[in-house]
Design a protein around this motif. Structure first.
Motif, mmCIF file in Angstrom:
data_model
loop_
_atom_site.group_PDB
_atom_site.id
_atom_site.type_symbol
_atom_site.label_atom_id
_atom_site.label_comp_id
_atom_site.label_asym_id
_atom_site.label_seq_id
_atom_site.Cartn_x
_atom_site.Cartn_y
_atom_site.Cartn_z
ATOM 1 N N LYS A 35 28.266 -49.235 23.989
ATOM 2 C CA LYS A 35 27.592 -49.691 25.207
ATOM 3 C C LYS A 35 26.671 -48.607 25.736
ATOM 4 O O LYS A 35 25.532 -48.885 26.156
ATOM 5 N N PHE A 36 27.132 -47.362 25.718
ATOM 6 C CA PHE A 36 26.282 -46.263 26.191
ATOM 7 C C PHE A 36 25.020 -46.171 25.334
ATOM 8 O O PHE A 36 23.912 -45.995 25.862
ATOM 9 N N LEU A 37 25.159 -46.293 24.031
ATOM 10 C CA LEU A 37 23.995 -46.246 23.147
ATOM 11 C C LEU A 37 23.036 -47.401 23.434
ATOM 12 O O LEU A 37 21.821 -47.252 23.283
ATOM 13 N N SER A 38 23.580 -48.528 23.865
ATOM 14 C CA SER A 38 22.705 -49.658 24.205
ATOM 15 C C SER A 38 21.842 -49.328 25.418
ATOM 16 O O SER A 38 20.712 -49.810 25.539
ATOM 17 N N TYR A 39 22.354 -48.464 26.314
ATOM 18 C CA TYR A 39 21.549 -48.051 27.470
ATOM 19 C C TYR A 39 20.490 -47.022 27.076
ATOM 20 O O TYR A 39 19.436 -46.946 27.699
ATOM 21 N N LEU A 40 20.757 -46.244 26.034
ATOM 22 C CA LEU A 40 19.707 -45.377 25.500
ATOM 23 C C LEU A 40 18.573 -46.240 24.929
ATOM 24 O O LEU A 40 17.389 -45.946 25.116
ATOM 25 N N LYS A 41 18.968 -47.298 24.244
ATOM 26 C CA LYS A 41 17.969 -48.216 23.685
ATOM 27 C C LYS A 41 17.132 -48.856 24.792
ATOM 28 O O LYS A 41 15.895 -48.887 24.711
ATOM 29 N N SER A 42 17.789 -49.343 25.839
ATOM 30 C CA SER A 42 17.041 -50.005 26.916
ATOM 31 C C SER A 42 16.194 -49.002 27.700
ATOM 32 O O SER A 42 15.122 -49.352 28.204
ATOM 33 N N ALA A 43 16.646 -47.744 27.811
ATOM 34 C CA ALA A 43 15.838 -46.711 28.466
ATOM 35 C C ALA A 43 14.575 -46.458 27.657
ATOM 36 O O ALA A 43 13.495 -46.213 28.210
ATOM 37 N N HIS A 44 14.700 -46.533 26.349
ATOM 38 C CA HIS A 44 13.543 -46.373 25.464
ATOM 39 C C HIS A 44 12.572 -47.553 25.623
ATOM 40 O O HIS A 44 11.360 -47.358 25.740
ATOM 41 N N LEU A 45 13.119 -48.752 25.647
ATOM 42 C CA LEU A 45 12.268 -49.945 25.721
ATOM 43 C C LEU A 45 11.642 -50.143 27.106
ATOM 44 O O LEU A 45 10.456 -50.454 27.215
ATOM 45 N N ARG A 46 12.420 -49.945 28.143
ATOM 46 C CA ARG A 46 11.925 -50.202 29.508
ATOM 47 C C ARG A 46 11.119 -49.047 30.094
ATOM 48 O O ARG A 46 10.102 -49.254 30.752
ATOM 49 N N TYR A 47 11.611 -47.834 29.872
ATOM 50 C CA TYR A 47 11.031 -46.682 30.564
ATOM 51 C C TYR A 47 10.341 -45.695 29.624
ATOM 52 O O TYR A 47 9.930 -44.620 30.039
ATOM 53 N N LYS A 48 10.240 -46.084 28.340
ATOM 54 C CA LYS A 48 9.526 -45.292 27.332
ATOM 55 C C LYS A 48 10.162 -43.928 27.076
ATOM 56 O O LYS A 48 9.477 -42.989 26.637
ATOM 57 N N ALA A 49 11.446 -43.793 27.346
ATOM 58 C CA ALA A 49 12.148 -42.550 27.027
ATOM 59 C C ALA A 49 12.150 -42.348 25.518
ATOM 60 O O ALA A 49 12.389 -43.287 24.759
ATOM 61 N N VAL A 50 11.870 -41.129 25.089
ATOM 62 C CA VAL A 50 11.901 -40.799 23.661
ATOM 63 C C VAL A 50 13.173 -39.992 23.423
ATOM 64 O O VAL A 50 13.302 -38.865 23.894
#
Length: 312
Positions: A35-50
């Protein structure tokens, strides 16, 4: 709790760590980590975090990430906030999951990306969880060495390009680079962090201070800002340096002059007056000591430790 100093700008790189409240576990099983990794994914998709590297320990995590949009606070609110809500609901609990705010160190990536990723990937080895990093499932290391297909939200190329242009060769060299630190006593790259805020070369630190730490526009009560902005006392510093060098007067004077010339905003005239020399002589003496440091590894380490101790 004292607020940390936050520096945000487009293209910034950070080492992020966040611990469980009272050092309690923030991951209890595979589902939590997924679940935590899924939030890394969404941070990448929504907020362009690399996301360049990660490691999920039991009671804390490490991230090495980049913010092309200069929106670290937004990214971290999403990751920590969303995960806390999930964790509390799933485990039927209330209140804070993390111990205070996350710790964010701004990093000069070209100088520290490799070292920092190695430090992150070796966390499970240092903790005694595994004997080699590829045995730990919850870090980005296995993706880096090609043992597992990487997720779309993880970026490897930036770090791997420092090791070789060819992908296969780069992965092999990176693996060797990481394993070279197993069972070897070494210093953490984070020990060179200045004011618990910036990790980088002297020029990088000065750039950040000049561009993003104008005390007229910021809260002067922030300890890190005070630490980065203050002008240290020459006489008091000289006594500290002299004690460190066991009262070797000549070496202590040279080291103190060098520290003030290179790492403080103290005027040349003030430095020169203290040492009884002219302004141009201050620059010359500092330059000569810099040459000595490049040739003397032991002395270079002593001066680096002095800088950390004296907050230069």
């Amino acid at each position: 709790m004292t607020r940390p100093l936050r520096i945000e700008y487009p293209g910034a790189y950070y080492h992020i760590t966040s611990r469980g409240n009272e050092r309690k576990n923030i991951f209890k099983d595979k589902k939590d980590r997924d679940k935590f990794l899924s939030y890394l994914k969404s941070a990448h998709l929504r907020y362009k975090a690399v996301i360049h590297a990660f490691c999920l320990m039991n009671n804390h995590y490490h991230l090495f990430l980049e913010t092309p949009k200069g929106n670290l606070s937004q990214i971290m609110r999403h990751i920590n906030g969303a995960y806390t809500n999930y964790f509390n609901i799933r485990h039927k609990r209330r209140g804070h999951l993390f111990q205070g705010r996350y710790k964010a160190i701004i990093v000069e990536a070209d100088s520290y990306a490799g070292e920092l990723s190695r430090y992150i990937h070796l966390n499970p080895v240092r903790a005694g969880i595994v004997d080699v990093p590829e045995k730990f499932k919850w870090s980005s290391y296995r993706y880096y060495i090609g043992k597992k297909k990487k997720p779309e939200w993880l970026t490897e190329d930036f770090i791997l390009c420092y090791f070789d242009n060819g992908n296969v060769h780069a992965r092999k060299k990176y693996g060797e680079f990481v394993k070279a630190w197993i069972n070897v006593k070494h210093e953490s790259p984070l020990e060179e962090t200045v004011a618990s805020t910036i990790l980088g070369s002297d020029n990088f630190i000065e750039l950040i201070k000049d561009k993003y730490l104008d005390p007229k526009k910021r809260d002067r009560n922030l300890p890190a800002l005070k630490e980065l902005s203050k002008s240290p006392d020459i006489a008091g510093t000289y006594k500290e340096v002299e004690m460190n060098f066991e009262k070797q007067v000549s070496l202590s004077k040279k080291a103190t002059l060098y520290l003030f010339h290179k790492y403080s905003d103290t005027p040349l005239k003030e430095i020169g007056t203290f040492f009884g020399i002219g302004e141009s002589a201050v620059s010359d003496a500092s330059r000569q000591f810099d040459i000595i440091l490049k040739r003397n590894r032991k002395l270079r380490k002593q001066v680096r430790l002095l800088r950390a101790k004296l907050n230069f």
